[in-house]
Design a protein around this motif. Structure first.
Motif, mmCIF file in Angstrom:
data_model
loop_
_atom_site.group_PDB
_atom_site.id
_atom_site.type_symbol
_atom_site.label_atom_id
_atom_site.label_comp_id
_atom_site.label_asym_id
_atom_site.label_seq_id
_atom_site.Cartn_x
_atom_site.Cartn_y
_atom_site.Cartn_z
ATOM 1 N N ARG A 79 41.448 49.367 33.212
ATOM 2 C CA ARG A 79 40.192 50.401 33.569
ATOM 3 C C ARG A 79 39.458 50.038 34.568
ATOM 4 N N TYR A 80 39.223 48.645 34.845
ATOM 5 C CA TYR A 80 38.693 48.175 35.915
ATOM 6 C C TYR A 80 39.565 47.320 37.057
ATOM 7 N N CYS A 81 39.088 47.144 38.556
ATOM 8 C CA CYS A 81 39.608 46.649 39.336
ATOM 9 C C CYS A 81 39.516 45.101 39.045
ATOM 10 N N GLU A 82 40.550 44.247 39.091
ATOM 11 C CA GLU A 82 40.327 42.990 38.984
ATOM 12 C C GLU A 82 39.945 42.102 40.321
ATOM 13 N N ASN A 112 36.247 32.294 44.706
ATOM 14 C CA ASN A 112 37.049 33.177 44.296
ATOM 15 C C ASN A 112 36.560 33.669 43.267
ATOM 16 N N GLU A 113 36.393 35.184 43.155
ATOM 17 C CA GLU A 113 36.117 35.871 41.823
ATOM 18 C C GLU A 113 37.243 36.751 41.408
ATOM 19 N N ARG A 114 37.322 36.830 40.144
ATOM 20 C CA ARG A 114 38.334 37.672 39.443
ATOM 21 C C ARG A 114 37.863 38.516 38.247
ATOM 22 N N TYR A 115 37.857 39.688 37.938
ATOM 23 C CA TYR A 115 37.218 40.423 37.103
ATOM 24 C C TYR A 115 38.234 40.861 35.827
ATOM 25 N N ASN A 116 37.624 41.032 34.635
ATOM 26 C CA ASN A 116 38.605 41.388 33.678
ATOM 27 C C ASN A 116 39.198 42.845 33.695
ATOM 28 N N PRO A 117 40.383 43.317 33.684
ATOM 29 C CA PRO A 117 40.882 44.609 34.081
ATOM 30 C C PRO A 117 40.331 45.435 33.053
ATOM 31 N N PHE A 118 40.079 45.088 31.620
ATOM 32 C CA PHE A 118 39.920 45.887 30.420
ATOM 33 C C PHE A 118 38.217 45.979 30.375
ATOM 34 N N THR A 119 37.484 45.088 30.719
ATOM 35 C CA THR A 119 36.120 45.090 30.616
ATOM 36 C C THR A 119 35.095 45.084 31.744
ATOM 37 N N GLY A 120 35.685 44.900 32.771
ATOM 38 C CA GLY A 120 34.955 44.876 34.111
ATOM 39 C C GLY A 120 34.022 43.626 34.359
ATOM 40 N N SER A 121 34.187 42.581 33.360
ATOM 41 C CA SER A 121 33.314 41.678 33.502
ATOM 42 C C SER A 121 33.904 40.456 34.191
ATOM 43 N N LEU A 122 32.875 39.622 35.008
ATOM 44 C CA LEU A 122 33.446 38.512 35.747
ATOM 45 C C LEU A 122 34.260 37.554 34.972
ATOM 46 N N VAL A 123 35.404 36.950 35.336
ATOM 47 C CA VAL A 123 36.128 36.208 34.666
ATOM 48 C C VAL A 123 35.802 34.599 35.314
ATOM 49 N N GLU A 124 35.233 33.721 34.379
ATOM 50 C CA GLU A 124 35.076 32.103 34.265
ATOM 51 C C GLU A 124 36.407 31.589 35.193
ATOM 52 N N ALA A 125 36.190 30.837 36.064
ATOM 53 C CA ALA A 125 37.379 30.082 36.697
ATOM 54 C C ALA A 125 38.542 29.393 35.776
ATOM 55 N N ASP A 126 37.869 28.763 34.551
ATOM 56 C CA ASP A 126 38.574 27.876 33.711
ATOM 57 C C ASP A 126 38.769 28.609 32.476
ATOM 58 N N LEU A 127 38.245 29.773 32.272
ATOM 59 C CA LEU A 127 38.670 30.634 30.928
ATOM 60 C C LEU A 127 39.447 31.637 31.234
ATOM 61 N N ASP A 128 40.365 31.940 30.121
ATOM 62 C CA ASP A 128 41.083 33.181 30.083
ATOM 63 C C ASP A 128 40.250 34.144 29.714
ATOM 64 N N ALA A 129 40.612 35.342 30.290
ATOM 65 C CA ALA A 129 39.678 36.725 29.833
ATOM 66 C C ALA A 129 40.470 37.311 28.721
#
Length: 78
Positions: free
Chosen positions: A42-45, A11-28
């Motif tokens: 500004r970026y698709c999650e 499962n992957e999720r991206y930060n909608p404000f930076t576009g960077s990949l969000v780590e599973a255990d860390l909040d973006a």
């Protein structure tokens, strides 16, 4: 917005404000303006692609070329 399952089964999720990949255990990190509801994503999650964003006096909408349109009203209903 949730995570999307990739071909490898992760499962992957991206930060909608930076576009960077969000780590599973860390909040973006969320910019202060976004936390106050003043900044649209500004970026698709789901895929991390840059979206087309239109801001108006009564809200905003953002369109991902792969995942469609979201708007301020759809996020309020969650």
């Amino acid at each position: 917005m949730g995570a999307v399952s990739t071909v490898t089964g992760m499962n992957e999720r991206y930060n909608p404000f930076t576009g960077s990949l969000v780590e599973a255990d860390l909040d973006a990190p969320v910019p202060a303006a976004a936390a106050l509801g003043l900044e649209p994503p500004r970026y698709c999650e789901q895929c991390g692609r840059r979206m087309i964003v239109q801001v108006s006096p009564d809200g905003w909408w953002a369109k991902c070329s792969r995942h469609g349109v979201i708007d301020a009203k759809s996020l309020e209903r969650r």
